[in-house]
Design a protein around this motif. Structure first.
Motif: not given
Length: 445
Positions: A170, A177, A244, A282, A284-286, A304, A308, A310
């Motif tokens: 994310e 990414k 997403d 992604s 966006k926040s899943l 997830s 994972k 970030q």
């Protein structure tokens, strides 16, 4: 005083054919675990990591370049008796790996070209281009140098890299990414292809066929059988970017695959099985999508449940910004003024790494020499940030009037190049008030 004399004696021991400042050699010299890109006269290019103390180059009658241990065989290399050696040479009174720099020698009386200049022996610097006859060697710093600490931790963990665990990445747009997903595949022991699918670029009616394939006649226009991404990535890695954007009904089918590694092509009855590792990404926040009903909760937990990661935005990792500027400078042979880097550290960079690299490329293209400094092109970055904050306001209509005032004041502050006096005059507020507004916005960033 003894230490200085010792260092001076080391400098005198540097080869006479390429006298260079010792500090420059320490900073820019090619070292252990740097990357060598071989572009032969014929056949495929090959990238190798310099993880040995010596490499030897020999001629070969084969069509492609071959790497056998520390011996590198190049097709039709200037004649049968030509040979070159690239050796890690201790320079700085340290271990051969940490204090050594690679030295290229000709052992056959035939010179090589380094950046267009003939030489028989020379230390190599990052960014140098060496021609051995019609074959080209390019020396670069390791890819990991432009990764943050979290990414490096992941890439140095072979138990994760070589496992079948799915990975969820994310991060904001431009944080790297796609780049990280490809590096994970290259460093893993998976022998299949790396297949990338940007789910947002397909309509809902096409996504299922792109992922799982279809048989002939499955729908109007299906004039033949299509394999799909899962079969193309067999024994390899499938990178699903912008997960997403995946419709709910396709989430259900993908969830079944994650549980069984089996699926049916569109219009097909036969169950197909494939061995594929999936990396999801992604911007966006899943979790927010789950709360809004746009993503199945069980699907979110399933994707997830592996690894994972970030990725932080560039504005939160200024050391990464410095490394990107340094590596760009080495690669492109251009000097970036320190004051310009200081200016970049104060910006918001909504496009993150991608925006910074694109901006540096544009500045290099428009520069008149091998040095770039602050100019009108850099002023445009403030306008980009204003557009970003406008979009941010449109995404969050619930902002209070006080929050809107703070963000607008911050925009003006950035537009005035962070000149507190000038910005406070434009806004007609006191410097203390503006200073408090700026601190509150920076705390949110």
């Amino acid at each position: 005083m003894e230490k200085n004399l010792e260092e001076d004696s080391l400098i005198t021991r540097l080869p006479f054919w390429k006298k260079m400042d010792a500090s420059s050699l320490e900073l820019n010299g090619v070292r252990y675990r740097d990357v060598l890109l071989i572009k032969p006269m014929q056949g495929k290019s090959k990238k190798i990591v310099l993880n040995r103390t010596q490499f030897s180059f020999f001629p070969s009658n084969n069509f492609d370049t071959e790497v056998k241990g520390f011996n590198i065989f190049l097709p039709n290399l200037m004649g049968d008796k030509v040979s070159f050696s690239l050796s890690l040479t201790p320079v700085f009174l340290k271990s051969s790996e940490k204090g050594g720099r690679y030295l290229l020698n000709s052992y056959s009386g035939s010179p090589f070209k380094i950046n267009g200049v003939l030489s028989y022996s020379s230390f190599i610097e990052r960014g140098d281009v060496v021609d051995l006859g019609f074959h080209r060697l390019e020396f670069k710093p390791p890819t990991e140098e432009c990764l943050n600490s979290k990414e490096n931790d992941l890439l140095q963990n072979p138990s994760i890299l070589n496992s079948n665990l799915n990975i969820l990445i994310e991060g904001e747009t431009g944080t790297g990414k796609s780049r990280l997903a490809k590096i994970i595949h290259e460093k893993s022991n998976r022998k299949g292809e790396f297949v990338q699918i940007n789910l947002a670029s397909y309509s809902e009616g096409l996504i299922e066929s792109e992922l799982f394939g279809h048989i002939k006649g499955a729908f109007t226009g299906a004039f033949g059988t299509k394999q799909g991404a899962f079969l193309f990535a067999d024994k390899g890695t499938l990178f699903l970017d912008e997960i997403d954007s995946l419709p709910i009904n396709i989430q259900t089918k993908l969830l079944l695959f994650l549980d069984t590694n089996e699926f049916r092509q569109v219009g097909g009855e036969k169950l197909r099985k494939t061995d594929v590792r999936i990396i999801f990404a992604s911007g966006k926040s899943l979790k927010d999508l789950v709360h809004k009903g746009k993503m199945r909760q069980d699907f979110f937990y399933r994707i997830s449940s592996g690894v994972k990661l970030q990725l932080p935005p560039l504005r939160e990792d200024l050391s990464l910004l410095e490394r990107i500027c340094r590596d760009f400078s080495l690669k492109e042979g251009i000097y970036i003024h320190p004051s310009l880097q200081d200016y970049y550290k104060k910006l918001f960079w909504p496009g993150n790494i991608r925006q910074l690299i694109s901006h540096l490329k544009k500045k290099k293209l428009l520069s008149k020499g091998n040095k770039i400094e602050f100019d009108s092109i850099d002023e445009d970055l403030v306008d980009h940030e204003k557009d970003f904050f406008r979009a941010d306001l449109s995404r969050k209509p619930h902002l209070t009037l006080e929050e809107v005032k703070k963000r607008y004041a911050y925009n003006v502050f950035k537009y005035c190049r962070e000149n507190l006096d000038e910005a406070s005059r434009v806004l007609d507020i006191s410097k203390n008030t503006l200073r408090n507004f700026v601190r509150s916005i920076k705390a949110l960033c």
